[in-house]
Write an enzyme that holds these catalytic residues in place. Structure first.
Site, PDB file in Angstrom:
ATOM      1  N   HIS A 219      76.515  18.603  33.169  1.00 52.28           N
ATOM      2  CA  HIS A 219      75.896  17.606  32.324  1.00 52.28           C
ATOM      3  C   HIS A 219      76.887  17.264  31.099  1.00 52.28           C
ATOM      4  O   HIS A 219      76.822  18.107  29.994  1.00 52.28           O
ATOM      5  CB  HIS A 219      74.627  18.172  31.581  1.00 52.28           C
ATOM      6  CG  HIS A 219      73.485  18.378  32.739  1.00 52.28           C
ATOM      7  ND1 HIS A 219      73.618  19.455  33.697  1.00 52.28           N
ATOM      8  CD2 HIS A 219      72.381  18.002  33.044  1.00 52.28           C
ATOM      9  CE1 HIS A 219      72.515  19.621  34.414  1.00 52.28           C
ATOM     10  NE2 HIS A 219      71.672  18.563  33.821  1.00 52.28           N
TER      11      HIS A 219
ATOM     12  N   ASP B 199      74.334  13.207  39.907  1.00 48.09           N
ATOM     13  CA  ASP B 199      73.212  13.993  39.468  1.00 48.09           C
ATOM     14  C   ASP B 199      73.605  15.381  39.482  1.00 48.09           C
ATOM     15  O   ASP B 199      74.183  16.149  40.371  1.00 48.09           O
ATOM     16  CB  ASP B 199      72.065  14.253  40.466  1.00 48.09           C
ATOM     17  CG  ASP B 199      70.892  14.980  40.008  1.00 48.09           C
ATOM     18  OD1 ASP B 199      70.227  15.028  38.815  1.00 48.09           O
ATOM     19  OD2 ASP B 199      70.813  16.020  41.014  1.00 48.09           O
TER      20      ASP B 199
ATOM     21  N   ASP C 123      74.164  22.483  31.410  1.00 51.41           N
ATOM     22  CA  ASP C 123      73.607  22.294  30.179  1.00 51.41           C
ATOM     23  C   ASP C 123      72.765  21.103  29.924  1.00 51.41           C
ATOM     24  O   ASP C 123      73.137  19.889  29.450  1.00 51.41           O
ATOM     25  CB  ASP C 123      74.902  21.749  29.434  1.00 51.41           C
ATOM     26  CG  ASP C 123      74.500  21.497  27.811  1.00 51.41           C
ATOM     27  OD1 ASP C 123      73.511  22.099  27.317  1.00 51.41           O
ATOM     28  OD2 ASP C 123      75.386  20.964  27.085  1.00 51.41           O
TER      29      ASP C 123
END
Ligand SMILES: C[S@@+](CC[C@H](N)C(=O)[O-])C[C@H]1O[C@@H](n2cnc3c(N)ncnc32)[C@H](O)[C@@H]1O
EC number: 2.1.1.266
Length: 283
Positions: free
Chosen positions: A41, A146, A168
């Site tokens: 992330h 994703d 994260d």
């Protein structure tokens, strides 16, 4: 996807995560063999703290703002020195502008020839910003993918046998802790030697405790937890603290992490800040 990290960049939670991330990268750099980092992330990599979004919350002023106001040579800042020097260096390179490095930028600066960074960012605008930041850097790849799918698709790393997976998430989904249990399990199955670090918020105690119980139930070992709370976690409407759960931490990272958290405790929060380092499951 409503979460935008620019509103929160440089807050106390980022300080905790990024100071510990810097120490994890430092530990990986102790060996000569190449390492690879998967930042699941990634965000936009670099945050302008003078932007209207960052100023709208002003969260950074109670985080990195406080630390940058201190004289850099204070002895009790020593455990934060590597990370704070990196932040100061980035700001210097941007002519003194308040540009705060996020996780991918911190990782990039730790890479040596042969090391690599793979980033995933799903928000289209943030992903474009991240690509722009790294456009001419061949050691970094940016995926619009994703995070949880990436843990299966992109591990083990192609270019190294050692490394770090940083997870994260924004915690917008109610299922986030459950998804994290699966992600940590999958990441460790696919990349057994890798360090896996998961950031999580502490609003009240029970969700993180349920997360640890679920991890224990999988039979995994070698799980270290580090927490910083700026107030007792009693009001679930507030971000009262945060934690970093680390699977396969580097040697003596419990001691190193404790020193980093103690240094942060002195300057973040309003006098009630506490830290905790505990083995959820020993080696
Ligand atoms: C907390 S921020 C990341 C901050 C960054 N790791 C740092 O420390 O600088 C979370 C990011 O994850 C992105 N995101 C949310 N859901 C995602 C998903 N399923 N896969 C990949 N990225 C996602 C958000 O757009 C946001 O930029």
């Amino acid at each position: 996807m409503n979460y935008r990290h620019l509103y929160h960049a440089g807050n106390f939670a980022d300080c905790m995560k990024h100071a510990l991330l810097t120490a994890l990268l430092h530990a990986l750099s102790r060996k000569n063999t190449p390492f690879s980092v998967l930042d699941t992330h990634a965000g936009i990599g670099l945050y302008d703290l003078s932007s209207s979004q960052a100023e709208a919350t002003g969260e950074w002023r109670e985080g990195i703002g406080r630390l940058l106001d201190l004289p850099p040579d204070m002895p009790d800042l020593e455990p934060l020195e590597d990370w704070l020097a990196l932040v100061r260096q980035v700001m210097k390179e941007y002519a003194g502008k308040m540009m705060y490095p996020g996780s991918p930028e911190i990782v990039l600066r730790a890479l040596r020839p042969g090391d690599s960074l793979v980033c995933c960012e799903l928000h289209p605008e943030d992903q474009r910003a991240l690509r722009r930041l790294f456009h001419n850097n061949s050691t970094v790849s940016v995926h619009c993918r994703d995070a949880y799918e990436a843990v299966t698709a992109l591990l083990p790393p192609k270019t190294a046998r050692r490394g770090l997976v940083l997870i994260d998430p924004p915690f917008e989904e109610r299922s986030e802790f459950t998804d994290l249990v699966k992600a940590v399990t999958t990441a460790r199955q696919r990349f057994p030697s890798g360090i896996v670090a998961v950031w999580y918020p502490i609003k009240h105690r029970s969700p993180p405790r349920a997360f640890f119980n679920a991890l224990q139930d999988t039979g995994q070992r070698n799980l270290l937890n580090l927490e910083l709370t700026i107030r007792p976690p009693l009001d679930p409407g507030l971000l009262n603290g945060c934690g970093l759960l680390i699977a396969n931490p580097p040697f003596k990272f419990d001691e190193e992490g404790a020193a980093i958290l103690s240094a942060l405790c002195k300057y973040l929060g309003d006098g009630n800040t506490e830290s905790l380092v505990e083995w959820i499951v020993p080696e």
